[in-house]
Motif scaffolding. Structure first.
Motif, short mmCIF file in Angstrom:
data_model
loop_
_atom_site.label_atom_id
_atom_site.label_comp_id
_atom_site.label_asym_id
_atom_site.label_seq_id
_atom_site.Cartn_x
_atom_site.Cartn_y
_atom_site.Cartn_z
N ILE A 475 0.87 -1.18 0.00
CA ILE A 475 0.00 0.00 0.00
C ILE A 475 0.90 1.22 0.00
N LYS A 476 0.92 1.91 -1.13
CA LYS A 476 1.80 3.07 -1.26
C LYS A 476 0.99 4.36 -1.08
N LEU A 477 1.48 5.20 -0.16
CA LEU A 477 0.91 6.53 0.03
C LEU A 477 1.83 7.54 -0.64
N VAL A 478 1.27 8.40 -1.47
CA VAL A 478 2.02 9.48 -2.10
C VAL A 478 1.39 10.79 -1.64
N ALA A 479 2.16 11.59 -0.91
CA ALA A 479 1.63 12.83 -0.35
C ALA A 479 1.44 13.87 -1.45
N LYS A 480 0.23 14.48 -1.48
CA LYS A 480 -0.06 15.54 -2.46
C LYS A 480 0.43 16.89 -1.97
N SER A 481 0.66 16.99 -0.66
CA SER A 481 1.09 18.25 -0.07
C SER A 481 1.82 17.94 1.23
N ASP A 482 2.41 18.95 1.84
CA ASP A 482 2.98 18.77 3.17
C ASP A 482 1.84 18.49 4.13
#
Length: 992
Positions: A475-482
């Motif tokens: 399960i990969k989380l990619v942050a869209k913002s800080d």
């Protein structure tokens, strides 16, 4: 004439260099060369592995000796010197050291008689017990007598020169295996300088035959300087041979970066060719254990030697002839160098590519093997059936996935494991609808990829479901913002009726507590919750090493789940639902930052229990003496485990040397209708492994690094950068192993090809694994190899709770491919509660059965789980002998009986105390009842037997205990009698 013409074509500086080498050979060696040999009869081991033979010309109070011993080992000046008269056995009293270093030995000794003296310069203390070598080299000898020094004027340099001269006529090794000659005989600094000064390149390339593996990494062997640099390699090969040779790179003047080889086809005058694609450099390219090609950058530091091992795949169809072509050596910023290769290929076809003769190093190609890498299910599993878009049918299981990719439901035969879907929760994040991006299935594997979005993250999920009930999630989380995420949690809701037992995350095998909280320590990376009808094992992945926790390899807590100590595990049990939660705690992401949470699930039990095999396949496990007597075979032995450190399998994890002896043993046992399994695993590797120097040339890809030390042979040959491991004194020598590097390596590929070779060429019937460092993917390949090469082959696994902290937890993912468990070393059977026995010892909740070990086990409790010890294993002062119980098994016919344990939902037998357990074996109107006590004191219990369910007539049945030596006395009971129970003991009763 041809040689003169070829010299004229050389570059002027190359020609000058060759002339210098020729002149240097002519002028430089006649004065100081020493003969190297092997002792006709090995001397006492404690005197060391090496000696110099000194010839004393006449009787004298003192004689001087000065010779070049050219040693590579560390600190020669710190070792004890022993000089003995070869005829009388007298030991010289006085040794006066003048100059001792790796190049030379200059000393005075006496008094002496005319004759031959043996000079032992590496004596050590032998260790006669297997385990870990405990001793080392002996301290330096006592200082010589001061009066003797004065009388011989040894402090006067002029007088030293007048002393009679002893001559070193030979340097001998105790055995051929100990010898330094020729590849560990060093050059002197002066010789090396002259050699290097003759070259205008920053590095020197020298070819070497496979018979002489390059061993030293910081010295050049004298052999190379004597022979010079030819710029070519000539070898003799056969059709169908995998031919190997070496190119040594010596970084003579500066560090050399990114050394690589460019191959071209070899052509023959007969018009045939060996294509460039037939060549491999094992140091620069390879195939990892999972079928992925990779490249390695090879840098050679100044003053270092790098061996490049080259493999050539010569086909059976090639025509005999002489093949020639070039290999180009390339390195960053360096001028290319060419090596001319000339291979004479005979018409003879070699069997097995040359693998039957280890010295050929043909088996190096095994490092890049892909054997067993496919999706085909192993027995008893079947291909995955796709019932609908989200429902998968597996052997004995059905898994329904929801739109997040997580299991919605998990059914094992008729038992539903989950009370609601498995889910992950991102606190404070609202997740939009998931979408299935792709789905792929082939026989035994289904892969699905999903995407979703929350306010602050893109979420990518990949799920891989395999035929054995194993599911892997990334399960990969990619942050869209800080952003700060307060928690990422995995929640697994079990049916409380299923969540009876658990193990892992700080708990041994036990009943599920109402509440338990655990942090990542131990380390702990997995847990199991379930019962004998269904369960789920969960492993949290993400550390650099994914294998089982061993004394040598310890996985770090998975970084994503651990979150610098903020993460942990909890379980809450309620009446209908039991929720296991893995939490990670608060963490901060920067825009674009990616984080992967990886986990693996395994649905249990992995298969149906084969109790017939448990009661039929009885093990003979005798360590150093694996051959059973005829009467022992008659008593029921069916399978022999051949440990290491015996004449059939002497060298740990390298069963490729005494193959004639092993083949003879296997054939003999097969003639008696017995199966033979051998100890062969990965964790450490024998120093007798033929390929040890080729493996060392791969940096620390396969052999682990360390401070060195250990058994003297290791110190004398490997010198540094290794980690000593298991030591075994053998009947004719020693076996001193090295630790393998942790994590994945190509040695797994070699190991698997080796297994295939052993099955086909030696006829073994499987493996005995004694703790291993690889994961389930390798075991799956092993299972395929055995099933394809020899159906009916077996694998059993042994482990030690002393460092595994619960081997059943650590090895759960292996269970689909095993046949039997032997989790027993360091198990305190008399102190373990029933739930610990059931979960961690018996294997029953997972579809397995096992044997006991430590101190002979507890035979009364063992029978509750269908277990005995292995005959005649000696452990903790006890010789294990279960044969009297085996006789009861056979008299009753237990192999064909139905086993119903106290853990079953519907059992026809119960007792009136919770600390007394009973298991019943039913067959054709009769039963064998096992009762065992966990009560702290002597008690009496009443058996409640449902005779109607057993099909027995109350008026006709009798209940009695047969006499079993060291187990129970003969006794008859009425059905209404109370049975006396002694703490830690019990009964085996006939009901018929």
């Amino acid at each position: 004439m041809k040689n003169i013409k070829s010299l004229l074509h050389l570059h002027s500086k190359q020609l000058l260099f060759i002339i210098l080498v020729i002149a240097f050979n002519f002028l430089g060696y006649s004065q100081s060369e020493v003969k190297y040999g092997i002792a006709e009869i090995p001397w006492e081991a404690g005197l060391g592995n090496h000696r110099a033979i000194l010839e004393v010309p006449k009787k004298a109070e003192a004689v001087k000796v000065n010779f070049s011993w050219r040693r590579h080992d560390k600190n020669p000046e710190k070792r004890q010197f022993v000089i003995i008269n070869s005829r009388t056995g007298e030991t010289i009293k006085n040794i006066y050291r003048i100059e001792i270093n790796n190049e030379k030995c200059e000393l005075v000794f006496g008094p002496v008689k005319k004759g031959i003296y043996n000079f032992y310069y590496l004596p050590f203390k032998p260790d006669t017990e297997w385990g870990y070598y405990k001793y080392g080299y002996l301290d330096r000898e006592k200082s010589p007598d001061k009066v003797w020094i004065a009388n011989n004027k040894l402090n006067d340099i002029k007088e030293l020169g007048k002393l009679p001269k002893a001559i070193c006529t030979e340097v001998q090794a105790r055995k051929e295996f100990d010898s330094f000659f020729p590849m560990e005989v060093i050059t002197t600094k002066e010789e090396l300088k002259n050699f290097v000064d003759g070259s205008d390149s920053n590095y020197i390339a020298i070819t070497e035959d496979r018979k002489y593996p390059i061993k030293m990494r910081d010295q050049l062997p004298l052999k190379w300087i004597k022979e010079g640099i030819s710029g070519s390699f000539k070898g003799n090969a056969m059709r169908n041979e995998y031919y190997t040779f070496q190119i040594g790179i010596y970084a003579s003047k500066s560090t050399i970066k990114n050394v690589r080889l460019q191959f071209e086809s070899l052509k023959s005058s007969n018009g045939d060719s060996i294509p460039a694609s037939a060549f491999t450099c094992f140091n620069t390219d390879g195939i990892d254990p999972y079928g992925n090609a990779f490249a390695k950058q090879v840098d050679v530091a100044q003053g270092r030697v790098q061996a490049l091992w080259v493999g050539t795949d010569i086909s059976k169809g090639v025509k005999a002839g002489t093949f020639s072509g070039n290999i180009t050596i390339k390195a960053n910023g360096e001028q290319d160098q060419q090596i001319k290769i000339i291979l004479h290929v005979s018409d003879e076809v070699i069997v097995n590519r040359g693998d039957n003769e280890p010295w050929r190093h043909s088996r190096l190609r095994w490092l890049n093997s892909t054997i067993g890498l496919d999706n085909e299910p192993t027995k008893p599993y079947t291909p995955i059936s796709i019932k609908d878009e989200n429902t998968l049918g597996l052997y004995g299981k059905e898994i329904s996935l929801n739109n997040t990719g997580m299991p919605n439901a998990i059914k094992v035969w008729n038992t539903e494991v989950l009370s609601s879907p498995i889910r992950y929760v991102m606190d404070g994040e609202k997740i939009d609808k998931y979408s299935l991006e792709s789905s792929w299935d082939k026989l035994g594997t289904v892969i699905k990829k999903y995407t979703a979005n929350s306010d602050n993250f893109e979420i990518q999920t990949e799920t891989v479901t395999e035929f054995d009930g194993h599911l892997n999630y990334k399960i990969k989380l990619v942050a869209k913002s800080d952003v700060t995420l307060s928690d990422f949690r995995l929640e697994i809701p079990y049916q409380s009726s299923v969540a009876e037992y658990m193990m892992g995350m700080g708990l041994p095998g036990t009943t599920v507590p109402k509440h338990h909280l655990s942090k990542w320590k131990g380390p702990q990376d997995s847990f199991w919750v379930g019962n004998t009808y269904g369960g789920l094992h969960v492993e949290l992945r993400g550390s650099t090493y994914h294998g089982p926790l061993l004394n040598l390899y310890k996985p770090e807590p998975p970084k994503s789940w651990d979150n610098d100590g903020k993460g942990g595990f909890s379980i809450e049990k309620k009446e209908e639902e039991t929720i296991a939660t893995v939490f990670t705690g608060k963490r901060t992401f920067t825009k674009g930052e990616e984080l992967v949470f990886e986990l693996s699930l395994l649905v249990t039990p992995v298969k149906e229990i084969d109790s017939k095999a448990q009661f039929t396949n009885r093990y003979y496990h005798n360590g150093l003496a694996p051959k059973p007597k005829e009467e022992e075979i008659t008593d029921g032995v069916k399978i022999i485990n051949v440990h290491h450190a015996n004449k059939y399998n002497p060298f740990i994890n390298y069963p490729f040397i005494n193959t004639k002896e092993m083949r003879g043993f296997v054939d003999e046992m097969h003639s008696k209708d017995l199966k033979v399994k051998i100890y062969y695993t990965i964790r450490e590797l024998s120093n007798h492994a033929t390929e040890i120097w080729a493996l060392r040339s791969l940096d620390n890809e396969i052999l682990g690094t360390g401070k060195g030390g250990g058994y003297p042979w290791l110190q004398e040959h490997l010198v540094n950068d290794y980690n000593p491991q298991w030591y075994s004194p053998l009947e004719d020598g020693i076996d001193a192993s090295l630790v393998n590097a942790p994590g994945d390596s190509r040695w797994y590929n070699y190991y698997l090809e080796g297994l295939s070779w052993l099955v086909k060429n030696i006829g073994i019937d499987g493996l005995y694994l004694d703790d291993v460092s690889y994961d389930r993917r390798i075991l799956k390949r092993m299972r395929k190899i055995l099933d394809r090469e020899k159906p009916g082959s077996l694998i059993d696994l042994h482990s030690n709770t002393g460092f595994s902290k619960g081997p059943a937890t650590q090895y759960t993912e292996f269970f689909p491919y095993l046949d039997k468990l032997w989790f027993g070393e360091s198990f305190m059977y008399d102190e373990m509660p029933p739930e610990n026995w059931l979960v961690e010892v018996s294997g029953i909740p997972f579809g397995h059965m096992g044997d006991m070990l430590h101190a002979g086990g507890n035979p009364w409790r063992g029978m509750i789980y269908g277990m005995t010890v292995r005959y005649p294993w000696f452990t903790d002062g006890v010789t294990c002998d279960p044969r009297d119980i085996w006789k009861v098994w056979d008299q009753f016919g237990i192999a064909d009986a139905k086993m119903i344990g106290y853990w079953e939902k519907n059992t026809p037998i119960t007792v009136d105390r919770k600390d007394i357990k009973a298991t019943i074996y039913i067959k054709n109107g009769k039963a064998l009842i096992s009762i065992a006590s966990w009560a702290p004191e002597s008690v009496e219990v009443k058996l409640n037997i449902d005779l109607e369910a057993l099909g027995l007539n109350e008026k006709k049945v009798k209940l009695y205990a047969p006499e079993i030596l060291k187990f129970q006395e003969k006794r008859t009971f009425e059905l209404t009698d109370k049975i006396p129970m002694i703490p830690n003991k019990g009964w085996l009763l006939y009901l018929e």
